[in-house]
Scaffold this active site. Structure first.
Site, PDB file in Angstrom:
ATOM      1  CE  LYS A 257      -4.049   1.972   2.271  1.00 27.43           C
ATOM      2  NZ  LYS A 257      -3.703   3.379   2.117  1.00 27.43           N
ATOM      3  CE  LYS A 430      -9.031   1.711   4.404  1.00 25.67           C
ATOM      4  NZ  LYS A 430      -9.451   3.016   3.990  1.00 25.67           N
TER       5      LYS A 430
END
Ligand code: AMP
Length: 565
Positions: A257, A430
């Site tokens: 990420k 996430k």
């Protein structure tokens, strides 16, 4: 030709109604009256903005400028108008009152139509050069003096960007469905999808009116019209995320990420344009990305999803988002700031390629196509670092390495899932450490077990309490470093050895490391009264001394802050 007064009628009714159903009803009535070419102006004017989000344009008239235009249009004094503005706090009501009292009215006023307002306000953005402010204000004054006082109220609010009628995306979507799709099956879903693909409800409304809901269902991606990005949900942890995101570990893809801004790169026949997640166009700010895209993409046409990250030219590590946002804001001297804050674009999805939408294909197939049409240019355009079908242990190690390399965390994705624009979905999750890393002192160290038994891999961590000039422990870590980092760390620690107690080594307490973690808990285990959950080594901080360490008060504040969030 639609008169502005008709739209103003709807404005006033909307303003005096707060119920969603009634508001939808008012919009439906209006939509049903429109000719095909009126959707764009009317829908945009209802939202109070004459430009689409991706148009890099601005009306360019400030509130003060508007008072000047009002003075010109009414023959009143600027001082009086400003006083009225101060009293009412609303330029719309000010304009209405001023124009009602106007001493000066044009004898032959031209009718104020929706088209005249829309085109006139859009044209303001194109006026530049010497005397541009004066010419802009003249156009606005011309409109105001032809308008009725009530029209002036809304005209003024639109010019300064304060219409605020509360006509949001949801309300308009409902109205489009009710107006043109009441009998069509799944009308709401088709309208919503069309909106997410085009980001333009004016276009969706006009298609619905002319071609019906079937027309909306047939709307496809188009290059240079930004699509609304697919958004992620939050995973509770790596292993939780792996079971939640896909039916089996095989179907999971983990990617780093990156911490920057979400970017859509549209590329057709050698022309590239960049859009943000909020659909703003930022092509001009990143000439080096466009140049790199030319070299990297072999497809004639592509819409690619990715993250643009600023990097420190010296260390190559990601820089905080604030640095990158300086580049987005900068409209001049672009080369200079490009050298100061170089960027890298990490691509992670391909939505459209050579005329064909890939949205309904599984992620694994979109990625395969992306890999086929993109030759990465290291340091400029790269594919996101990823691991497919990892075991939970491999996934944890991938996460640790991502965080240790200065990235935000990881994305967990379902390799079998389609791309769902504009929605926060469970097939993309996430996971990142909850808290900002802390710089902490290594208070003691213990020999690792197993493969790493030659190293001091279990580190006790302490923060600093300036009131007592003491170090107090907040936890213990044994993960996050590479073998090479652990070897260096062990050497540094042995230089500080005071005494050996069993498997533990007592140390001079002056070596600091940066530690990432997920959460802080209250705990009696450590002297501070707090314990870090899932602490992870990030990097050595040889540049810091014990008094630079996170203080006990900072740890307590971080603990309190998570309760608030
Ligand atoms: P958040 O902003 O915390 O909701 O996290 C989602 C955002 O992470 C996305 O909108 C992207 O801007 C960003 N991101 C960074 N790396 C990736 C990646 N590999 N895949 C998808 N999104 C990513």
């Amino acid at each position: 030709m639609m008169r502005y007064a008709e739209l103003v009628d709807t404005y006033t009714s909307l303003e005096s109604t707060s119920g969603t159903l009634e508001q939808t009803e008012l919009l439906v009535e209006l939509l049903l009256e429109l000719e095909p070419d009126q959707f764009e102006p009317v829908v945009r004017l209802l939202r109070g903005r004459v430009f689409a989000p991706w148009e890099d344009a601005d009306i360019g008239v400030s509130s003060r400028g508007l008072t000047t235009a009002l003075a010109q249009a009414s023959g009143g004094s600027a001082a009086q108008i400003e006083a009225l503005w101060r009293d009412t706090g609303d330029l719309g009501l000010t304009a209405e009152a001023v124009m009602a009292d106007a001493t000066q009215r044009t004898l032959m006023s031209r009718p104020v139509t929706v088209g005249r307002v829309y085109d006139g306000l859009r044209d303001l953005a194109t006026i530049d050069g010497a005397g541009s402010r004066r010419r802009r204000l003249q156009t606005v004054a011309g409109l105001l003096s032809d308008a009725t006082p009530l029209e002036a109220r809304y005209l003024a609010r639109t010019v300064v960007g304060h219409l605020r009628l509360g006509v949001g995306d949801g309300l308009l979507r409902d109205a489009i469905v009710a107006a043109f799709g009441a009998d069509a099956p799944a009308a709401a879903a088709h309208v919503e999808r069309a909106f997410h693909l085009t980001s333009d409800l004016a276009h969706v409304a006009s298609v619905a009116a002319t071609e019906g809901i079937a027309g909306c269902a047939a709307i496809e991606l188009e290059p240079f019209r930004p699509v609304r990005a697919m958004l992620a949900t939050k995973a509770a942890g790596i292993s939780d995320g792996m079971t939640a995101v896909a039916p089996s570990y095989d179907a999971v893809r983990l990617e780093r990420k990156y911490d920057g801004i979400r970017i859509q790169l549209h590329h057709v026949d050698g022309e590239s344009r960049l859009f943000t997640r909020r659909l703003a166009e930022i092509t001009r700010q990143f000439p080096e990305v466009l140049a790199a895209a030319q070299g990297a993409l072999s497809a004639e046409g592509a819409i690619v999803d990715g993250e643009l990250v600023g990097v420190d030219p010296a260390s190559g590590r990601p820089v905080p988002f604030q640095q990158l946002s300086r580049r987005i804001k900068r409209k001049h001297d672009i080369r200079a700031i490009a050298a100061e804050v170089p960027v890298r674009l990490f691509l992670f999805d391909l939505l459209w390629c050579d005329g064909v939408s890939l949205l309904d294909r599984p992620l694994a197939s979109r990625i395969a196509r992306l890999e086929a049409v993109c030759t990465p240019t290291p340091g400029a355009i790269e594919l996101a670092t990823a691991i497919d079908g990892p075991s939970p242990e491999a996934a944890q190690a991938f996460y640790d390495a991502a965080v240790a390399a200065g990235h935000e965390g990881v994305m967990l994705k379902n390799r079998e899932a389609s791309y769902q624009p504009g929605t926060r979905v469970g097939v993309m999750m996430k996971h990142k450490p909850l808290m900002e890393p802390l710089d902490l002192i290594i208070t003691r160290a213990q020999w690792s077990e197993g493969r790493r038994s030659a190293y001091l891999g279990r580190l006790f961590l302490g923060c600093y309490d300036p009131d007592r000039d003491a170090v107090c422990e907040v936890g213990r870590l044994s993960t996050g470093y590479t073998d090479a980092e652990l070897e260096t760390l062990t050497d540094r620690l042995l230089e500080r050895k005071q005494a050996v107690e069993g498997r533990q080594v007592r140390l001079d307490q002056d070596l600091l490391i940066e530690v990432g973690f997920e959460e802080i808990q209250r705990s009696d285990t450590y002297g501070s009264g707090y314990a870090l959950r899932f602490p992870r080594y990030r990097r050595m901080r040889p540049d810091l001394g014990p008094s630079d360490a996170a203080t006990l008060a900072e740890v307590a504040a971080a603990y309190d802050a998570q309760g608030a969030s």
